[in-house]
Design an enzyme around this catalytic site. Structure first.
Site, mmCIF file in Angstrom:
data_model
loop_
_atom_site.group_PDB
_atom_site.id
_atom_site.type_symbol
_atom_site.label_atom_id
_atom_site.label_comp_id
_atom_site.label_asym_id
_atom_site.label_seq_id
_atom_site.Cartn_x
_atom_site.Cartn_y
_atom_site.Cartn_z
ATOM 1 C CD GLU A 1 12.536 -3.870 -2.542
ATOM 2 O OE1 GLU A 1 11.945 -3.914 -3.637
ATOM 3 O OE2 GLU A 1 12.028 -4.278 -1.474
ATOM 4 C CG LEU B 1 1.683 2.853 4.324
ATOM 5 C CD1 LEU B 1 0.755 2.562 5.500
ATOM 6 C CD2 LEU B 1 1.977 4.355 4.264
ATOM 7 C CB SER B 2 8.162 0.954 3.143
ATOM 8 O OG SER B 2 8.613 1.811 2.171
ATOM 9 C CB SER B 3 4.571 -3.992 3.467
ATOM 10 O OG SER B 3 4.349 -4.056 2.072
ATOM 11 C CG ASP C 1 10.906 2.806 0.527
ATOM 12 O OD1 ASP C 1 10.690 4.029 0.594
ATOM 13 O OD2 ASP C 1 10.428 2.075 -0.356
ATOM 14 C CB ALA D 1 -0.930 0.001 1.205
HETATM 15 C C1 GLA Z 1 9.291 3.644 -3.517
HETATM 16 C C2 GLA Z 1 10.793 3.360 -3.584
HETATM 17 C C3 GLA Z 1 11.603 4.526 -3.016
HETATM 18 C C4 GLA Z 1 11.163 5.855 -3.633
HETATM 19 C C5 GLA Z 1 9.652 6.003 -3.631
HETATM 20 C C6 GLA Z 1 9.184 7.203 -4.399
HETATM 21 O O1 GLA Z 1 8.882 3.702 -2.190
HETATM 22 O O2 GLA Z 1 11.103 2.183 -2.880
HETATM 23 O O3 GLA Z 1 12.976 4.292 -3.203
HETATM 24 O O4 GLA Z 1 11.687 6.009 -4.925
HETATM 25 O O5 GLA Z 1 8.994 4.866 -4.176
HETATM 26 O O6 GLA Z 1 9.602 8.377 -3.786
#
Ligand code: GLA
Length: 395
Positions: A164, A129-131, A176, A127
């Site tokens: 990643e 929020l960097s899961s 992130d 979503a």
């Molecule tokens: C994702 C990527 C980040 C960044 C954002 C956009 O979260 O993982 O590195 O580029 O998109 O700001």
């Protein structure tokens, strides 16, 4: 609602053990401003949040790795060995921890034995929020602590990014993992992604709160569109480099960009670069407005960020636009924008406390009318980065 004893009990049931394992947590993140600037050598302004990933873990005597996620119970226990950590689509979500272990070993860290690890995330998956970075960094602290590794936090952050980029094939920047690795309670961090210099800034919103709104829109093709944006910016940079001695778009001021933008031959690439340059300027300004307590000016920069992501970077979509536009005209909202990569996912809004309920009601009504389903809202605090949980903890 899950509690600490629940997680420990689940661990013992699932892995059939009476041992008491160790507990770890890695947060998710929001980004206040500075979107799609990290891989362009610009600034970002994220904060770690109290929603995130819990990892309960213990070493094994053999070479087997067993992973279980309470978020994906149907997938059951996913098992592999230290001798084969290659990406395997059958292993689904477990490729995140596998990728982290693989990358640690590849970079010289000794992981002599296997582990049993249970994960539980109260962060919504996929979503924005960097899961994914949250589960990577949770695995990072598990490895650091269980195997007594000497690893600088910055290196762990870089290894997470490598998972990643190299293991999963998403060309994401460092924001992130950095926000999740170095988060600090009640503080956002302004990070220069070119030099990795950063500073913490207290987030004191005096009577206002950050509300996270999930569009609940499924993010389709997000990884390939993300990689496409990145390469469009790289092409724009290559055009500018024909006359300018720069290494990244983040080095350009708006004024310099205006003087040289004719060098960018493709109209679309020019729009993408324009966003990267002006968003970087807005992000640096945002810190100084926040430090001076100019919350309204800060909110205006957030709004301008969304407009630029909508019109020039084209990563917002109808759902996130509806959320931002509804927020802008709602009483008590001083700023709203999408957060994270876009293409669906979440937005954030800074809302006067007294107006929060009203705002949620209005947004739920107008959003559901347009899309046929409601958005979700999260209450969260700005929290510390990834770590072992040594005292009694609460979810
Ligand atoms: C994702 C990527 C980040 C960044 C954002 C956009 O979260 O993982 O590195 O580029 O998109 O700001």
């Amino acid at each position: 609602m899950m509690t600490q004893p629940d997680l420990l009990q689940n661990y013992q049931d699932i892995f059939q053990t009476t041992d008491t394992p160790r507990s770890f947590f890695a947060p998710g993140r929001i980004n206040l401003i500075g979107e799609h600037t990290d891989y362009n050598g610009g600034h970002v302004f994220p904060a770690a949040i109290s929603l995130g990933t819990y990892a309960i873990a213990r070493k094994r005597a053999d070479q087997t790795l067993r992973f279980y996620s309470m978020n994906f119970p149907d997938a059951g226990i996913i098992e592999c060995t230290l001798s084969d950590l290659s990406f395997n689509s059958d292993h689904d979500w477990a490729n995140f921890p596998k990728g982290m272990i693989h990358t640690f070993i590849e970079n010289g860290f000794s992981i002599p034995s296997g582990m049993d690890v249970l994960f539980y995330g109260d962060i919504p998956n996929g979503a924005g929020l960097s899961s994914s970075a949250s589960i990577e960094m949770a695995t990072g602290v598990v490895l650091e602590e269980l195997f007594d590794l000497e690893i600088e936090r910055l290196q762990m952050i870089r290894l997470g990014q490598k998972v990643e980029n190299d293991y999963l094939g998403v060309n994401s920047g460092i924001m992130d993992q950095f926000a999740i690795g170095k988060g600090k309670k009640d503080h956002a961090m302004l990070l220069d992604c070119q030099t990795l210099k950063f500073s913490y800034a207290p987030v004191e919103l005096n009577g206002y709160e950050i509300v996270i709104i999930n569009s609940n829109k499924q993010r389709t093709l997000a990884a390939s569109k993300y990689n496409e944006r990145r390469s469009e910016c790289e092409q724009a940079l290559a055009d500018l480099q024909k006359e300018l001695p720069i290494d990244s778009l983040g080095e350009l001021s708006g004024e310099q960009f205006e003087q040289h933008k004719h060098l960018i031959t493709n109209d679309i690439n020019r729009k993408r670069a324009k966003h990267a340059v002006y968003e970087n300027e807005r992000t640096v300004r945002a810190l100084s407005e926040l430090e001076q307590g100019h919350i309204e000016a800060f909110g205006n920069l957030m709004n301008a960020s969304h407009v630029s992501l909508r019109d020039d970077y084209e990563v917002t979509g109808a759902e996130l636009d509806k959320i931002a536009e509804t927020a802008w005209s709602h009483p008590g909202v001083i700023g709203a924008r999408m957060t994270g990569a876009g293409f669906g996912g979440c937005a954030i809004a800074i809302v006067e406390q007294a107006q929060i309920d009203n705002f949620k009601k209005t947004l739920t009504t107008v959003y559901s009318e347009d899309f046929g389903y409601p958005p979700s809202f999260y209450e969260t605090k700005i929290s510390d980065g990834a770590k072992e949980l040594v005292e009694e903890w609460q979810l």
